[in-house]
Design a protein around this motif. Structure first.
Motif, PDB file in Angstrom:
ATOM      1  N   THR A  20      16.186 -18.476  22.634  1.00 37.88           N
ATOM      2  CA  THR A  20      16.533 -17.223  23.318  1.00 37.88           C
ATOM      3  C   THR A  20      15.337 -16.486  23.924  1.00 37.88           C
ATOM      4  O   THR A  20      15.414 -16.039  25.074  1.00 37.88           O
ATOM      5  N   PRO A  21      14.208 -16.306  23.213  1.00 36.49           N
ATOM      6  CA  PRO A  21      13.079 -15.610  23.837  1.00 36.49           C
ATOM      7  C   PRO A  21      12.591 -16.288  25.120  1.00 36.49           C
ATOM      8  O   PRO A  21      12.255 -15.611  26.097  1.00 36.49           O
ATOM      9  N   SER A  22      12.563 -17.619  25.137  1.00 37.67           N
ATOM     10  CA  SER A  22      12.111 -18.326  26.330  1.00 37.67           C
ATOM     11  C   SER A  22      13.109 -18.170  27.474  1.00 37.67           C
ATOM     12  O   SER A  22      12.709 -18.016  28.639  1.00 37.67           O
ATOM     13  N   LEU A  23      14.397 -18.204  27.165  1.00 43.62           N
ATOM     14  CA  LEU A  23      15.400 -17.999  28.213  1.00 43.62           C
ATOM     15  C   LEU A  23      15.297 -16.591  28.789  1.00 43.62           C
ATOM     16  O   LEU A  23      15.375 -16.397  30.010  1.00 43.62           O
ATOM     17  N   ALA A  24      15.150 -15.604  27.919  1.00 45.54           N
ATOM     18  CA  ALA A  24      15.043 -14.214  28.388  1.00 45.54           C
ATOM     19  C   ALA A  24      13.795 -14.035  29.236  1.00 45.54           C
ATOM     20  O   ALA A  24      13.833 -13.379  30.278  1.00 45.54           O
ATOM     21  N   LYS A  25      12.696 -14.625  28.810  1.00 44.05           N
ATOM     22  CA  LYS A  25      11.443 -14.524  29.559  1.00 44.05           C
ATOM     23  C   LYS A  25      11.592 -15.179  30.930  1.00 44.05           C
ATOM     24  O   LYS A  25      11.088 -14.661  31.940  1.00 44.05           O
ATOM     25  N   THR A  26      12.301 -16.307  30.997  1.00 35.76           N
ATOM     26  CA  THR A  26      12.542 -16.994  32.267  1.00 35.76           C
ATOM     27  C   THR A  26      13.409 -16.146  33.184  1.00 35.76           C
ATOM     28  O   THR A  26      13.143 -16.031  34.391  1.00 35.76           O
ATOM     29  N   ILE A  92       3.653 -10.969  25.972  1.00 38.52           N
ATOM     30  CA  ILE A  92       3.171 -11.880  24.936  1.00 38.52           C
ATOM     31  C   ILE A  92       3.863 -13.233  25.051  1.00 38.52           C
ATOM     32  O   ILE A  92       4.950 -13.337  25.618  1.00 38.52           O
ATOM     33  N   PRO A  93       3.242 -14.304  24.516  1.00 39.56           N
ATOM     34  CA  PRO A  93       3.867 -15.632  24.575  1.00 39.56           C
ATOM     35  C   PRO A  93       5.144 -15.686  23.738  1.00 39.56           C
ATOM     36  O   PRO A  93       5.263 -15.033  22.693  1.00 39.56           O
ATOM     37  N   ALA A  94       6.097 -16.499  24.193  1.00 42.45           N
ATOM     38  CA  ALA A  94       7.341 -16.681  23.446  1.00 42.45           C
ATOM     39  C   ALA A  94       7.067 -17.329  22.092  1.00 42.45           C
ATOM     40  O   ALA A  94       7.750 -17.053  21.101  1.00 42.45           O
ATOM     41  N   GLY A  95       6.048 -18.205  22.037  1.00 48.03           N
ATOM     42  CA  GLY A  95       5.708 -18.856  20.777  1.00 48.03           C
ATOM     43  C   GLY A  95       5.199 -17.878  19.741  1.00 48.03           C
ATOM     44  O   GLY A  95       5.541 -17.971  18.555  1.00 48.03           O
ATOM     45  N   PHE A  96       4.365 -16.918  20.170  1.00 46.21           N
ATOM     46  CA  PHE A  96       3.893 -15.896  19.230  1.00 46.21           C
ATOM     47  C   PHE A  96       5.066 -15.059  18.740  1.00 46.21           C
ATOM     48  O   PHE A  96       5.153 -14.721  17.553  1.00 46.21           O
ATOM     49  N   PHE A  97       5.970 -14.711  19.646  1.00 50.45           N
ATOM     50  CA  PHE A  97       7.131 -13.919  19.254  1.00 50.45           C
ATOM     51  C   PHE A  97       7.933 -14.639  18.173  1.00 50.45           C
ATOM     52  O   PHE A  97       8.434 -14.019  17.232  1.00 50.45           O
ATOM     53  N   ALA A  98       8.050 -15.966  18.294  1.00 52.23           N
ATOM     54  CA  ALA A  98       8.795 -16.737  17.299  1.00 52.23           C
ATOM     55  C   ALA A  98       8.155 -16.657  15.924  1.00 52.23           C
ATOM     56  O   ALA A  98       8.846 -16.702  14.898  1.00 52.23           O
ATOM     57  N   LEU A  99       6.824 -16.528  15.875  1.00 49.21           N
ATOM     58  CA  LEU A  99       6.137 -16.431  14.590  1.00 49.21           C
ATOM     59  C   LEU A  99       6.469 -15.134  13.845  1.00 49.21           C
ATOM     60  O   LEU A  99       6.256 -15.038  12.638  1.00 49.21           O
ATOM     61  N   LEU A 100       6.991 -14.149  14.567  1.00 53.82           N
ATOM     62  CA  LEU A 100       7.333 -12.873  13.941  1.00 53.82           C
ATOM     63  C   LEU A 100       8.672 -12.916  13.211  1.00 53.82           C
ATOM     64  O   LEU A 100       8.923 -12.107  12.322  1.00 53.82           O
ATOM     65  N   ILE A 252      13.389 -22.702  11.226  1.00 55.88           N
ATOM     66  CA  ILE A 252      13.785 -23.415  12.445  1.00 55.88           C
ATOM     67  C   ILE A 252      13.542 -22.547  13.675  1.00 55.88           C
ATOM     68  O   ILE A 252      13.108 -23.041  14.726  1.00 55.88           O
ATOM     69  N   VAL A 253      13.821 -21.242  13.555  1.00 53.79           N
ATOM     70  CA  VAL A 253      13.585 -20.325  14.677  1.00 53.79           C
ATOM     71  C   VAL A 253      12.122 -20.379  15.099  1.00 53.79           C
ATOM     72  O   VAL A 253      11.805 -20.477  16.299  1.00 53.79           O
ATOM     73  N   THR A 254      11.236 -20.324  14.129  1.00 55.55           N
ATOM     74  CA  THR A 254       9.797 -20.320  14.435  1.00 55.55           C
ATOM     75  C   THR A 254       9.361 -21.634  15.076  1.00 55.55           C
ATOM     76  O   THR A 254       8.685 -21.644  16.116  1.00 55.55           O
ATOM     77  N   ILE A 255       9.737 -22.747  14.461  1.00 52.69           N
ATOM     78  CA  ILE A 255       9.334 -24.052  14.988  1.00 52.69           C
ATOM     79  C   ILE A 255       9.871 -24.256  16.406  1.00 52.69           C
ATOM     80  O   ILE A 255       9.132 -24.647  17.324  1.00 52.69           O
ATOM     81  N   MET A 256      11.166 -23.990  16.598  1.00 53.03           N
ATOM     82  CA  MET A 256      11.769 -24.208  17.911  1.00 53.03           C
ATOM     83  C   MET A 256      11.234 -23.213  18.938  1.00 53.03           C
ATOM     84  O   MET A 256      11.094 -23.549  20.119  1.00 53.03           O
ATOM     85  N   ALA A 262       6.120 -23.970  24.528  1.00 55.95           N
ATOM     86  CA  ALA A 262       5.211 -24.991  25.053  1.00 55.95           C
ATOM     87  C   ALA A 262       5.862 -25.779  26.185  1.00 55.95           C
ATOM     88  O   ALA A 262       5.217 -26.103  27.186  1.00 55.95           O
ATOM     89  N   ILE A 263       7.159 -26.079  26.031  1.00 58.25           N
ATOM     90  CA  ILE A 263       7.855 -26.884  27.042  1.00 58.25           C
ATOM     91  C   ILE A 263       8.086 -26.088  28.323  1.00 58.25           C
ATOM     92  O   ILE A 263       7.821 -26.565  29.433  1.00 58.25           O
ATOM     93  N   ILE A 264       8.587 -24.861  28.190  1.00 58.90           N
ATOM     94  CA  ILE A 264       9.001 -24.085  29.360  1.00 58.90           C
ATOM     95  C   ILE A 264       7.835 -23.395  30.035  1.00 58.90           C
ATOM     96  O   ILE A 264       7.738 -23.367  31.268  1.00 58.90           O
ATOM     97  N   PHE A 265       6.900 -22.841  29.242  1.00 52.12           N
ATOM     98  CA  PHE A 265       5.811 -22.049  29.813  1.00 52.12           C
ATOM     99  C   PHE A 265       4.437 -22.696  29.650  1.00 52.12           C
ATOM    100  O   PHE A 265       3.426 -22.082  29.989  1.00 52.12           O
ATOM    101  N   SER A 266       4.420 -23.904  29.103  1.00 51.10           N
ATOM    102  CA  SER A 266       3.145 -24.610  28.869  1.00 51.10           C
ATOM    103  C   SER A 266       2.205 -23.770  28.003  1.00 51.10           C
ATOM    104  O   SER A 266       0.982 -23.788  28.210  1.00 51.10           O
ATOM    105  N   GLU A 267       2.779 -23.033  27.041  1.00 49.58           N
ATOM    106  CA  GLU A 267       1.957 -22.226  26.142  1.00 49.58           C
ATOM    107  C   GLU A 267       1.183 -23.142  25.202  1.00 49.58           C
ATOM    108  O   GLU A 267       1.740 -24.084  24.637  1.00 49.58           O
TER     109      GLU A 267
END
Length: 291
Positions: A20-26, A92-100, A252-256, A262-267
Motif C-alpha cells: 500500500t505505501p508504494s502504491l500510494a506513493k506512485t 521518505i522512502p516506502a521501505g523506511f515507512f514499512a520499518l515503522l 510480513i508488512v515490513t519485509i514486503m 526496492a522494486i518500484i522505486f529502486s530504493e
C-alpha cells in the motif's frame, strides 16, 4: 488456532499492507492527492463489502454502540493514519515507512497498560525498547533514511503506527459483540470514507477522477479491492485467531514493504538497515509471543 493454519491469511494481509505505501506513493507522483486517493479507496472498498453483506444477507448494524465503534476505528485507524502516511510518504522512502509498522503492537501494549486493559511485563517492556532502538537505528546515516535532513518527516511518519495502535485500543474498548467481521469492516470503511472526504475538502486534496495521470487514477480501484480484502482478513483473523496471531502480520508488512520499495522505486537501503530490522523484529517477537 496457530500460526501455521492462519499463515495464508497473514501472508495476504501483510503483502497488501506492505504494498500500500508504494502504491500510494506512485499515485501521488502521478498527481492524485493523498487524501483523495484514500477517500476513493475507502469508498470503493466500503461499497464492495456492502455488496458482499447484501449478497450474504448480513445486516450492517447501526446502533449507537456500532456507530461509535465505526467512527472511532475509521477516524484513528484509517483517516488519521492515512493523513500521516500520505503526507510523510512524499518525503521518505516506502521501505523506511514499512520499518515503522511493527511499532503498532508495541504501542498497543503500552496503551493497553496505561488504560488498565492489561499489565506490562518484562518481555513487553524489553520488546518495546528494542523496537524503538531499531527504528532509531533506521534513521541513522547509512541505514534506511537516505538523508539526515529527513528525520523530521521520519518522526512525523511514526505517528502512523500510533494511530493504528489507537484503533486497536478502540477495538478492545468499544467493539460490539456478535458482529459479523465483514459487517464491522464495511461500517468502519464507510466512516473512514466520510472522514477522508471532510479532510480532503478542508485541506484542498479532494480528488475528481480524471484530473490526474491515467496511471494514478488506475491505482484507485486496485487499492479499493486490496483494502476490502485486507479489512475482511483483518477482522476475521481478530475473531478466529486473536490479536496476538494477527499482529504477526507485522513481520510480513515490513519485509514486503522494503521489497516493494526496492522494486518500484529502486530504493536501496544502507548496511545498517539489516541490524535495524533485526532489532525491530526482535522487539516484535518479544511483545507478541508471550508464552
Amino acid at each position: 488456532m496457530n500460526i501455521a493454519r492462519t499463515l495464508p491469511s497473514l501472508l495476504v494481509l501483510g503483502g497488501i499492507w506492505g504494498l500500500t505505501p508504494s502504491l500510494a506513493k506512485t499515485a501521488m507522483a502521478a498527481g492524485v492527492p493523498g487524501l483523495g486517493f484514500g477517500f476513493w479507496a475507502a469508498l470503493g472498498s466500503a461499497t464492495l463489502l456492502g455488496l458482499i453483506c447484501r449478497a450474504r444477507g448480513i445486516a450492517i448494524p447501526v446502533s449507537r454502540i456500532h456507530l461509535r465503534y465505526y467512527a472511532g476505528a475509521g477516524f484513528a485507524g484509517f483517516a488519521m493514519a492515512n493523513l500521516v502516511a500520505y503526507t510523510s510518504l512524499k518525503h521518505i522512502p516506502a521501505g523506511f515507512f514499512a520499518l515503522l509498522m511493527p511499532l503498532v503492537p508495541m504501542l498497543t501494549v503500552i496503551g493497553a497498560a496505561l488504560l488498565g486493559q492489561e499489565r506490562l511485563n518484562t518481555r513487553s517492556v524489553l520488546g518495546t525498547a528494542l523496537g524503538f532502538a531499531g527504528v532509531a537505528l533506521a534513521m541513522a546515516p547509512g541505514a534506511a533514511l537516505p538523508d539526515p535532513a529527513l528525520i523530521g518527516w521520519a518522526l512525523f511518519a511514526a505517528l502512523c503506527p500510533a494511530c493504528y495502535a489507537a484503533s486497536n485500543l478502540i477495538g478492545v474498548q468499544w467493539a460490539p459483540r456478535d458482529t459479523q467481521p465483514v459487517a464491522a469492516a464495511a461500517g468502519t470503511l464507510v466512516a473512514a470514507a466520510l472522514f477522508m472526504a471532510v479532510l480532503g475538502v478542508a485541506m484542498g486534496q479532494f480528488h475528481i477522477p480524471g484530473d490526474a495521470e491515467t496511471r494514478g487514477d488506475a491505482l484507485i480501484p486496485l487499492q479499493a479491492v486490496m483494502t476490502a480484502v485486507a479489512y475482511m482478513l483483518y477482522f476475521r483473523l481478530l475473531v478466529t485467531a486473536g490479536s496476538v496471531v494477527t499482529s504477526q502480520s507485522g513481520y510480513i508488512v515490513t519485509i514486503m514493504g522494503v521489497i516493494w520499495g526496492a522494486i518500484i522505486f529502486s530504493e536501496r537501503m544502507g548496511p545498517l538497515t539489516l541490524p535495524a530490522a533485526a532489532l525491530v523484529f526482535a522487539g516484535l517477537w518479544l511483545v507478541t509471543n508471550r508464552r
